[in-house]
Design a protein around this motif. Structure first.
Motif, short mmCIF file in Angstrom:
data_model
loop_
_atom_site.label_atom_id
_atom_site.label_comp_id
_atom_site.label_asym_id
_atom_site.label_seq_id
_atom_site.Cartn_x
_atom_site.Cartn_y
_atom_site.Cartn_z
N ILE A 1 0.84 -1.19 0.00
CA ILE A 1 0.00 0.00 0.00
C ILE A 1 0.88 1.25 0.00
CG2 ILE A 1 -1.80 1.26 1.24
CD1 ILE A 1 -2.41 -1.50 2.63
N PHE A 2 0.58 2.14 -0.92
CA PHE A 2 1.18 3.46 -0.95
C PHE A 2 0.08 4.42 -0.51
CE2 PHE A 2 3.63 1.00 -3.94
CZ PHE A 2 4.93 1.39 -3.70
N ARG A 3 0.29 5.11 0.62
CA ARG A 3 -0.77 5.97 1.15
C ARG A 3 -0.20 7.29 1.63
NH1 ARG A 3 -0.25 6.09 6.51
NH2 ARG A 3 0.70 4.33 7.52
N TYR A 4 -1.09 8.26 1.70
CA TYR A 4 -0.73 9.59 2.17
C TYR A 4 -0.69 9.60 3.69
CZ TYR A 4 -1.49 14.51 3.43
OH TYR A 4 -1.40 15.74 3.99
N ASP A 5 0.36 10.19 4.23
CA ASP A 5 0.49 10.41 5.67
C ASP A 5 0.79 11.89 5.83
OD1 ASP A 5 1.55 10.80 8.27
OD2 ASP A 5 2.13 8.70 8.39
N PRO A 6 -0.08 12.64 6.51
CA PRO A 6 0.13 14.08 6.60
C PRO A 6 1.45 14.49 7.25
CG PRO A 6 -1.73 13.39 7.96
CD PRO A 6 -1.27 12.20 7.22
#
Length: 155
Positions: free
Chosen positions: A95-100
């Motif tokens: 999984i490639f996901r956005y992390d603020p």
């Protein structure tokens, strides 16, 4: 639920409401939405094509694989994932996901074949983080290849 736990829960919720009221929601929301949108666009244009190329190769080799994308949801951060099930193994995911706080995070969950003496695990590990603007095809390819190698070794 006992009265004691109910009182503790209400105190936690009230403290959260007071803290949330002190923050500047308009500025934070605008910036957060802009970051999410930028990350979603980057995941769609940069990460997804690489994962789809891996998907085609995996399927041509007789394995099960799928790519899924969640970039327009308000209740979750944008993400693109590759699910990979070897012919004789369990489904694993990259999984490639956005992390603020970090930008884009690459995380994998590799499930080991139980017949190899190791129980399947539900824990994932981080392969790395990178700034949204710094994401490149080479970075995605490296993380994807590392993931596929780990899944094939585990199964």
């Amino acid at each position: 639920m006992t009265d004691e736990f109910k009182a503790k829960l209400q105190a936690l919720l009230q403290a959260y409401a007071a803290q949330a009221a002190k923050q500047e929601p308009a500025d934070r929301t605008t910036r957060d939405h802009a970051d999410r949108r930028m990350c979603g666009e980057r995941l769609h244009s940069m990460v997804r094509p690489v994962l789809e190329a891996f998907l085609a190769e995996l399927k041509s080799a007789g394995h099960e694989a799928a790519v899924r994308e969640h970039i327009e949801r308000d209740d979750a951060y944008p993400s693109v994932a590759l699910s990979f099930t070897p012919r004789s193994g369990l489904a694993s995911a990259l999984i490639f996901r956005y992390d603020p706080r970090h930008g884009i995070v690459a995380q994998r969950e590799v499930k080991h074949a139980p017949w190899k003496g190791r129980p399947p695990t539900g824990a994932g590990d981080r392969l790395g983080t990178i700034g949204i603007a710094a994401v490149s095809e080479a970075w995605v390819e490296t993380k994807s290849l590392s993931f596929i190698e780990a899944v094939l070794k585990a199964n």
